[in-house]
Structures are given as C-alpha cells and as structure tokens.
Design a protein around this motif. Structure first.
Motif, PDB file in Angstrom:
ATOM      1  N   VAL A  93       4.868  24.680 -16.401  1.00 32.88           N
ATOM      2  CA  VAL A  93       4.989  24.590 -14.937  1.00 32.88           C
ATOM      3  C   VAL A  93       3.776  25.274 -14.313  1.00 32.88           C
ATOM      4  O   VAL A  93       3.891  26.087 -13.409  1.00 32.88           O
ATOM      5  N   ASP A  94       2.616  24.914 -14.799  1.00 31.76           N
ATOM      6  CA  ASP A  94       1.395  25.593 -14.354  1.00 31.76           C
ATOM      7  C   ASP A  94       1.122  25.359 -12.877  1.00 31.76           C
ATOM      8  O   ASP A  94       1.172  24.216 -12.403  1.00 31.76           O
ATOM      9  N   GLY A  95       0.802  26.435 -12.192  1.00 32.63           N
ATOM     10  CA  GLY A  95       0.358  26.302 -10.818  1.00 32.63           C
ATOM     11  C   GLY A  95      -0.908  25.446 -10.786  1.00 32.63           C
ATOM     12  O   GLY A  95      -1.845  25.691 -11.536  1.00 32.63           O
ATOM     13  N   GLY A  96      -0.916  24.443  -9.944  1.00 28.79           N
ATOM     14  CA  GLY A  96      -2.084  23.569  -9.823  1.00 28.79           C
ATOM     15  C   GLY A  96      -1.973  22.289 -10.624  1.00 28.79           C
ATOM     16  O   GLY A  96      -2.739  21.341 -10.385  1.00 28.79           O
ATOM     17  N   SER A 121      12.538  23.065 -16.025  1.00 24.45           N
ATOM     18  CA  SER A 121      11.150  22.869 -15.586  1.00 24.45           C
ATOM     19  C   SER A 121      11.012  21.540 -14.844  1.00 24.45           C
ATOM     20  O   SER A 121      10.228  21.427 -13.897  1.00 24.45           O
ATOM     21  N   SER A 164       7.746  21.778 -20.755  1.00 21.04           N
ATOM     22  CA  SER A 164       8.151  23.112 -20.279  1.00 21.04           C
ATOM     23  C   SER A 164       7.088  23.757 -19.405  1.00 21.04           C
ATOM     24  O   SER A 164       7.376  24.705 -18.680  1.00 21.04           O
ATOM     25  N   ALA A 208      12.247  22.226 -11.421  1.00 18.12           N
ATOM     26  CA  ALA A 208      11.273  23.053 -10.689  1.00 18.12           C
ATOM     27  C   ALA A 208      10.143  22.179 -10.136  1.00 18.12           C
ATOM     28  O   ALA A 208       9.717  22.341  -8.983  1.00 18.12           O
TER      29      ALA A 208
END
Lengths: 268, 266
Positions: free
Chosen positions: B202-205, B229, B200, B232
């Motif tokens: 979806v961390d930026g980077g 996710s 789940s 995404a």
C-alpha cells in the motif's frame, strides 16, 4: 481517539512519495480521522547523524496537540546522550533508533548502552523492522532488515527497557513474543501496519495469541496508505474496549508511563 | 458493484489444514467490504503434491474442479479463472476448453513458463477465440530467477501482449512486491495490458503513479491475499477520483474485458 505511533514527515530518498510535508500529513490525518501522530523525521534515518533532524522535528511539533516528536538517537556518535536528555526534558513519547540504517551492530555495545540509558530514563525505544518491502527497495538501498533475534537480545539486555517495534509481520512478532519470557514480552509493543488482515487473518490471530494489549495503531504514512491500518481494524470483530485499546489507549499507556516516571524521578 | 479480479480459494488437498476457515474468511470479509464477485483461481494443490507455480496436470484438474464447484455453490459471487501449466501443452488446451465450457470466465497463468515464451501463444490464441482475459502472475521487475517459480515481469508480459493485441491481459498484483515503477513504465503504452491493483503493498504514491501511467481506464481492482489492503486502496481512491472514475476501477473496466454476462448486472 486514534493515535498513530508510526508516522513520518520529510522526503524519502529512494522514490517520490507524495504528502510528506507537515501540512500534508496533517491533512491526511484529518482525512482518516487520526487525532494524534507520533512523528519521526524521515530524511534523517539516512543521515550520517540522524539527530540533526531533531531540532526541526521539535520546531514543527512545538505546542502541537496533534503531532508528538519521536527524535532519533545514534548511539555510535559521541554526545548522543544529549539527544536523550533533550528528549526527556521535552516529554517525548519515545525515541527512535534504526541501527541497520546507521550501519551499526543491532546488538553491539553501542546499542546495548542505548537500551540501558533508555531504560534508566524510562524512555520507550522505537525501532522499525523495515520501511519498504525488501523486493521493491532501490538497488542502492541495502540496509538489512532488523532481525527478530536482535529484538530479543535488546529486550533481554535491560529488564526495564520498553520497545515499540514497527513494520513487523506475523512471523516476526511470534518469533519474538514466544521467544521471550512473559516478563520480557510485556515490555514490547507492536504496531499493526505490516500485519495481514483477512483472509489470512494474521492480526486477528495475534490479538488472540499474543494479546490485544501488546498492539498499537500505526500506519507508516506517508510511505504507506494510512487507510490500510484502519481497514484492518474495521475488518475485525472487536469489543469497544479492545478497539479503544488498539486505537489509542495502549499507546497512551506507553506514553504516559514515561511522563509518570519523569515525575517520580523528579520527586526522588 | 465491486469486482475483485484477483482472488484465491484453498481446498481439502492443499497443505493448509485451515483451508475452510480461510475461504470463509475471504467471503466474510468480502461481504463487509462489499465485494459483489470474487474472480478466483486455485493453483493446483498449492504445493501439496506439485509446486504451486509448476502444478501437475492432475493437480490442476483437481483445483479447477474445486473452483467450478465453488462457482456453482456461490453462483452470484464467485467466478473462476482456468489455471493451466503451459509446459503440458495438450493438457492445457484441453483444460481450457473444459473449464471455459463449464462457465469459467478467464485464464490464469502463474509462473510455470516465462510470459514471452512461444509456448504461451496457443493459450493466448484460445483466449482470443473465447473472448476471455488472461491474468498473469508478475514479479514487478524481476532482476534474477527466484526459487520455486519461473516468474515474469512486465517487460515479458508486454512482449506477449504485443503478439496478441486481441487479448486483454491483467498484470497481476502491482502491490504484490517488487519495483512497480518499473512495471508501470514497461506497460504504459501497451493498450491491452490492464493493471490489477491487488497485493499487500500500500505504498504512498503507487496509486497516483498507476493512474498517471495507464489512466483509470486500464486499472482493475483486486485483493489477492490481503483484503484489508484492497479495501485501503479503494478508500484512498475515493478521495482521489470522481465517482464515475472510481466505478471504472471498481467494476466497469472488468465488466468490459470479461465475457458478456460474466457478472450479475451485465
């Protein structure tokens, strides 16, 4: 139109995050077709005085149709009411407070005073449950997550308070919603960024049980990929009216009510 | 072509009364996203009659049988991982033989026994003999023991992978919670460990870090419990990568590490 109520600019102290500049956030908004973002200043969440980030926030959003400032207020610091007055005069969509990061009691006298002032000034208050998954946070990033019980307490503290809670999951939303009276729960909005889509279908369930009108589009970018919140909407079967409500109109209702109230107060 | 290397299905003996709806929702969302094949596992009884991460032999058999039935019912769109509990060694080896003979395409190890434990070696030897990958549940940087599972982290999986260089391992759900930076550093130089992008988170980077650590050649796409996710990440990768690079993550890497003819276009 798509309005992201949960967006940040500025560096994150606990890991490298790309795309935190104003320009990068605007480019990201272009990429995922976000027309307007309510912007908070990320570094100052962790500052002794988070309101010190507000002047820069106002500067970068001055005259912008796409970026609307969400200034921070720390009700434990003397003179915080000035931040509220300035926010009011600038017509911001909301102010934010992150008591667990400021290490103040989420339901203590300072927070109770803040919600009273926000209510009397008809300013919506934004609070984040979390910024990152608790399992991955930096070992020195130890601020507790916001508790659902705290949200219920604040909601009950003033009958005119309007809250926008970000980064809440299904159980948190349900605990607050069904632990509140209908009048109380009508004064709270939730962003969708932390709510699961299929196959668990938490968002679909909440839209049915809590109500479409209670949810707004938020991404948590750039800490989170904004694509996720859009994917959640694209995986739902929504009427055009409901989709518009989620993507912009519910947020604009929240935002407009503050402006309307300002006019009313001036006339009074 | 799009292969989800980390899917799950529920069944009638799980604690979930909504198991049919959840299975249907996965398939429906998969159609919307364009998933060609769900490579799935069922972890015993999902806690009904033995713990999710410590499933009993009888629960394992029921779950694997249910998945084999799903695989037959959805011949084009579902493939199975054989789930085993390494603590029941004889049963595990027998179950692997049975399920792989019946058409399953991989092995799922969850958290019944630490990844670097010698009890996993016979299972990995069978993986090598049968030419199937091992999807291993991972807690990204396990700092302690967590209730309900004997979780492993990337360092422990790396030790297992080093002992079995002829087996391909999938490090499960890099976005599934925990410190993925720690995991990427741990397996960067281990060529037979692939990173499953599911979870789940979806961390930026995170995706940039995955590409930097192991390149697109060792990334495989998946969803686990959240198809939103997964979609995404796919959308974001479209913006980061060329079409040919993206195809590696969408399916080509998976097609390379699963057995020949595991997927429709092989």
């Amino acid at each position: 139109m798509r309005v992201d109520v949960n967006s940040f600019v500025g560096a994150y102290p606990f890991r490298r995050v790309p795309g935190t500049s104003v320009q990068a956030v605007l480019q990201s908004m272009d990429r995922v077709a976000v027309d307007q973002a309510w912007i908070s200043h990320l570094p100052s969440v962790f500052w002794r005085d988070p309101a010190e980030g507000n002047s820069w926030l106002y500067q970068i959003t001055e005259g912008s149709e796409r970026l609307r400032p969400v200034p921070a207020v720390h009700p434990g610091l003397k003179g915080w009411e000035e931040a509220i007055r300035e926010a009011r005069s600038r017509g911001v969509p909301a102010v934010r407070c992150d008591p667990t990061y400021y290490a103040i009691d989420s339901t203590g006298p300072e927070m109770l005073r803040l919600v009273q002032v926000c209510a009397s000034e008809n300013l919506a208050l934004i609070m984040a449950v979390r910024l990152e998954d608790a399992r991955q946070r930096h070992p020195n990033d130890r601020a507790p997550e916001l508790a659902a019980a705290s949200v219920r307490t604040l909601l009950r503290a003033d009958p005119a308070l309007r809250l926008l809670i970000t980064h809440a999951d299904r159980s948190f939303v349900e605990e607050v919603h069904f632990g509140s009276t209908p009048e109380e729960s009508a004064r709270i909005w939730w962003d969708i960024c932390w709510i699961w889509g299929p196959p668990e279908d938490h968002l679909e369930t909440l839209l049915r049980t809590v109500g479409v009108e209670r949810f707004v589009f938020g991404t948590g970018q750039p800490l989170r990929l904004p694509d996720n919140s859009i994917a959640k909407l694209d995986l739902l079967t929504l009427s055009p009216e409901h989709r518009a409500g989620l993507e912009s109109e519910n947020a604009l209702i929240l935002s407009r009510s503050a402006r309307t109230s300002k006019t009313r107060r001036v006339k009074a | 072509m799009l292969i989800d290397v980390h899917a799950h299905f529920l069944h009638d003996r799980s604690p979930r009364t909504d198991w049919r709806e959840r299975n249907a929702s996965r398939l429906r969302a998969g159609e919307r996203v364009g998933i060609t094949v769900h490579v799935a596992s069922i972890l015993g009884s999902w806690g009904a009659t033995s713990p999710i991460y410590f499933p009993s032999p009888s629960d394992i058999e029921y779950g694997n049988n249910f998945l084999l039935a799903l695989q037959r019912e959805h011949a084009a769109g579902i493939r199975g991982y054989a789930v085993v509990n390494p603590n029941f060694q004889r049963h595990a080896l027998g179950e692997l033989t049975r399920c792989l003979d019946a058409g399953m395409v991989g092995i799922k190890l969850a958290a019944s026994r630490r990844a670097d434990d010698p009890l996993l070696d016979p299972i990995c030897r069978m993986a090598a003999e049968r030419g199937v990958p091992v999807l291993h549940h991972i807690w990204q940087h396990r700092r302690r023991d967590y209730p309900g599972q004997e979780a492993s982290d990337a360092v422990e999986l790396g030790a297992l992978a080093a002992r079995h260089p002829g087996v391909n391992f999938l490090l499960a759900h890099i976005g599934g919670g925990g410190d993925w930076i720690h995991s990427l550093a741990a397996i960067r130089s281990i060529p037979n460990v692939y990173v499953d992008l599911s979870g789940s988170g979806v961390d930026g980077g995170m995706l940039e870090a995955c590409i930097q650590a192991v390149s697109v050649e060792r990334l495989v796409w998946g969803c686990d419990l959240t198809i939103d996710s997964g979609w995404a990440k796919l959308r974001y990768l479209e913006h980061l990568l060329s079409a040919s690079e993206l195809d590696l993550i969408r399916w080509r890497n998976a097609a390379r590490i699963f057995p020949p003819n595991a997927f429709p276009t092989d």
